[in-house]
Design a protein around this motif. Structure first.
Motif, PDB file in Angstrom:
ATOM      1  N   LYS A 194      40.797  28.446  48.608  1.00 17.52           N
ATOM      2  CA  LYS A 194      42.072  28.447  49.335  1.00 17.52           C
ATOM      3  C   LYS A 194      43.185  29.011  48.451  1.00 17.52           C
ATOM      4  O   LYS A 194      43.983  29.843  48.895  1.00 17.52           O
ATOM      5  N   ASP A 195      43.234  28.577  47.195  1.00 18.01           N
ATOM      6  CA  ASP A 195      44.286  29.015  46.272  1.00 18.01           C
ATOM      7  C   ASP A 195      44.192  30.493  45.921  1.00 18.01           C
ATOM      8  O   ASP A 195      45.199  31.124  45.614  1.00 18.01           O
ATOM      9  N   THR A 196      42.981  31.048  45.930  1.00 16.51           N
ATOM     10  CA  THR A 196      42.797  32.452  45.552  1.00 16.51           C
ATOM     11  C   THR A 196      42.607  33.365  46.760  1.00 16.51           C
ATOM     12  O   THR A 196      42.268  34.531  46.603  1.00 16.51           O
ATOM     13  N   GLN A 197      42.839  32.832  47.953  1.00 16.54           N
ATOM     14  CA  GLN A 197      42.760  33.638  49.174  1.00 16.54           C
ATOM     15  C   GLN A 197      43.843  34.715  49.139  1.00 16.54           C
ATOM     16  O   GLN A 197      44.970  34.456  48.718  1.00 16.54           O
ATOM     17  N   HIS A 198      43.503  35.927  49.555  1.00 17.64           N
ATOM     18  CA  HIS A 198      44.480  37.019  49.584  1.00 17.64           C
ATOM     19  C   HIS A 198      45.727  36.559  50.338  1.00 17.64           C
ATOM     20  O   HIS A 198      45.621  35.966  51.409  1.00 17.64           O
ATOM     21  N   PRO A 199      46.918  36.827  49.786  1.00 19.34           N
ATOM     22  CA  PRO A 199      48.155  36.326  50.400  1.00 19.34           C
ATOM     23  C   PRO A 199      48.364  36.764  51.857  1.00 19.34           C
ATOM     24  O   PRO A 199      48.998  36.047  52.622  1.00 19.34           O
ATOM     25  N   ASP A 200      47.839  37.919  52.247  1.00 18.68           N
ATOM     26  CA  ASP A 200      47.994  38.388  53.632  1.00 18.68           C
ATOM     27  C   ASP A 200      47.098  37.629  54.605  1.00 18.68           C
ATOM     28  O   ASP A 200      47.235  37.769  55.819  1.00 18.68           O
ATOM     29  N   PHE A 201      46.160  36.851  54.088  1.00 18.05           N
ATOM     30  CA  PHE A 201      45.178  36.180  54.932  1.00 18.05           C
ATOM     31  C   PHE A 201      45.085  34.691  54.620  1.00 18.05           C
ATOM     32  O   PHE A 201      44.049  34.067  54.821  1.00 18.05           O
ATOM     33  N   LYS A 202      46.173  34.106  54.137  1.00 14.47           N
ATOM     34  CA  LYS A 202      46.194  32.686  53.758  1.00 14.47           C
ATOM     35  C   LYS A 202      45.801  31.765  54.913  1.00 14.47           C
ATOM     36  O   LYS A 202      45.230  30.708  54.699  1.00 14.47           O
ATOM     37  N   ALA A 248      38.820  46.678  55.861  1.00 17.45           N
ATOM     38  CA  ALA A 248      39.691  45.617  56.375  1.00 17.45           C
ATOM     39  C   ALA A 248      38.784  44.456  56.762  1.00 17.45           C
ATOM     40  O   ALA A 248      37.642  44.673  57.187  1.00 17.45           O
ATOM     41  N   PRO A 249      39.246  43.222  56.608  1.00 14.17           N
ATOM     42  CA  PRO A 249      38.408  42.081  57.009  1.00 14.17           C
ATOM     43  C   PRO A 249      37.993  42.190  58.476  1.00 14.17           C
ATOM     44  O   PRO A 249      38.740  42.742  59.299  1.00 14.17           O
ATOM     45  N   PRO A 250      36.813  41.684  58.815  1.00 15.88           N
ATOM     46  CA  PRO A 250      36.346  41.745  60.200  1.00 15.88           C
ATOM     47  C   PRO A 250      37.381  41.194  61.169  1.00 15.88           C
ATOM     48  O   PRO A 250      37.988  40.159  60.920  1.00 15.88           O
ATOM     49  N   GLY A 251      37.601  41.934  62.245  1.00 12.08           N
ATOM     50  CA  GLY A 251      38.561  41.521  63.262  1.00 12.08           C
ATOM     51  C   GLY A 251      39.997  41.889  62.933  1.00 12.08           C
ATOM     52  O   GLY A 251      40.897  41.627  63.727  1.00 12.08           O
ATOM     53  N   ALA A 268      44.430  45.826  59.690  1.00  6.94           N
ATOM     54  CA  ALA A 268      45.192  46.166  58.495  1.00  6.94           C
ATOM     55  C   ALA A 268      44.329  46.081  57.237  1.00  6.94           C
ATOM     56  O   ALA A 268      43.547  45.145  57.066  1.00  6.94           O
ATOM     57  N   HIS A 269      44.507  47.067  56.388  1.00 11.18           N
ATOM     58  CA  HIS A 269      43.907  47.061  55.056  1.00 11.18           C
ATOM     59  C   HIS A 269      44.716  46.097  54.200  1.00 11.18           C
ATOM     60  O   HIS A 269      45.939  46.104  54.240  1.00 11.18           O
ATOM     61  N   PRO A 270      44.073  45.237  53.448  1.00 17.80           N
ATOM     62  CA  PRO A 270      44.825  44.301  52.608  1.00 17.80           C
ATOM     63  C   PRO A 270      45.677  45.045  51.571  1.00 17.80           C
ATOM     64  O   PRO A 270      45.277  46.107  51.086  1.00 17.80           O
ATOM     65  N   ARG A 271      46.814  44.466  51.241  1.00 20.12           N
ATOM     66  CA  ARG A 271      47.618  45.043  50.162  1.00 20.12           C
ATOM     67  C   ARG A 271      46.828  44.961  48.867  1.00 20.12           C
ATOM     68  O   ARG A 271      46.063  44.038  48.658  1.00 20.12           O
ATOM     69  N   GLY A 272      47.053  45.916  47.982  1.00 22.50           N
ATOM     70  CA  GLY A 272      46.398  45.919  46.685  1.00 22.50           C
ATOM     71  C   GLY A 272      45.230  46.881  46.654  1.00 22.50           C
ATOM     72  O   GLY A 272      44.957  47.608  47.603  1.00 22.50           O
ATOM     73  N   GLU A 332      46.717  40.237  39.781  1.00 24.52           N
ATOM     74  CA  GLU A 332      45.928  39.034  40.084  1.00 24.52           C
ATOM     75  C   GLU A 332      44.748  39.421  40.971  1.00 24.52           C
ATOM     76  O   GLU A 332      44.847  40.344  41.782  1.00 24.52           O
ATOM     77  N   VAL A 333      43.644  38.683  40.851  1.00 26.18           N
ATOM     78  CA  VAL A 333      42.475  38.902  41.692  1.00 26.18           C
ATOM     79  C   VAL A 333      42.498  37.889  42.833  1.00 26.18           C
ATOM     80  O   VAL A 333      42.681  36.702  42.612  1.00 26.18           O
ATOM     81  N   TYR A 334      42.305  38.400  44.031  1.00 20.47           N
ATOM     82  CA  TYR A 334      42.233  37.567  45.233  1.00 20.47           C
ATOM     83  C   TYR A 334      40.940  37.868  45.975  1.00 20.47           C
ATOM     84  O   TYR A 334      40.433  38.982  45.950  1.00 20.47           O
ATOM     85  N   GLY A 335      40.439  36.856  46.662  1.00 23.74           N
ATOM     86  CA  GLY A 335      39.251  37.018  47.467  1.00 23.74           C
ATOM     87  C   GLY A 335      39.553  36.734  48.929  1.00 23.74           C
ATOM     88  O   GLY A 335      40.730  36.699  49.337  1.00 23.74           O
ATOM     89  N   PHE A 336      38.506  36.510  49.680  1.00 19.48           N
ATOM     90  CA  PHE A 336      38.618  36.233  51.106  1.00 19.48           C
ATOM     91  C   PHE A 336      37.710  35.060  51.427  1.00 19.48           C
ATOM     92  O   PHE A 336      36.630  34.926  50.861  1.00 19.48           O
TER      93      PHE A 336
END
Length: 150
Positions: A62-70, A97-100, A103-107, A140-144
């Motif tokens: 949850k803490d490392t979730q990409h900010p656009d997809f919190k 881009a994540p399924p569904g 938008a392409h994530p920032r970064g 910073e590294v973010y995941g999904f």
């Protein structure tokens, strides 16, 4: 119990992003040693948190979730994941881009082949080979969330 294992294995398939081919083409990644170390540290933290328990890993994810997809999180129902990347496969994936999502994530988006093992109470209940996406954003590294298909 069998139903719960089936649900968790289905979640594992989603984690591994087995829904289809990965967009983009393979190109050597030119990352600094420092940036490459950040990706390795990210997955080391995911695995360490999993070793410490499901709630610890869920909080880290949850803490490392990409900010656009919190807002996009999922429940692994008390299970944990262990992620083993194959670093020679790490490459940029600028079109993903994540399924569904449209938008392409920032970064800077990268994809890496992984072996993911789903664990329930310290017992491996399934393993899957697939790919996961990570983003380098503002150093910073973010995941999904695993349910976003990586």
């Amino acid at each position: 119990m069998a139903e719960r294992v089936a649900v968790l294995l289905a979640s594992l398939a989603l984690v591994a992003g087995c829904g289809g081919p990965v967009a983009g083409s393979a190109k050597p990644v030119r990352l600094s040693d420092g940036d490459r170390a950040k990706f390795k540290e990210y997955y080391a933290q995911v695995n360490k948190a999993g070793d410490e328990g499901a709630s610890k890993q869920a909080q880290l994810l949850k803490d490392t979730q990409h900010p656009d997809f919190k807002q996009k999180t999922c429940d692994l129902r008390g299970a944990t994941i262990k992620v083993e990347p194959t670093w020679t496969t790490l490459r940029m994936d600028a079109d993903w881009a994540p399924p569904g999502e449209k938008a392409h994530p920032r970064g800077d988006v990268y994809v890496v082949a992984v072996t993911i093992t789903l664990r329930q109470e310290d017992q491996a209940i399934g393993s899957q080979i697939g790919s996961l996406h990570v983003v380098l954003l503002d150093d910073e590294v973010y995941g999904f969330a695993p349910c976003l298909g990586g």
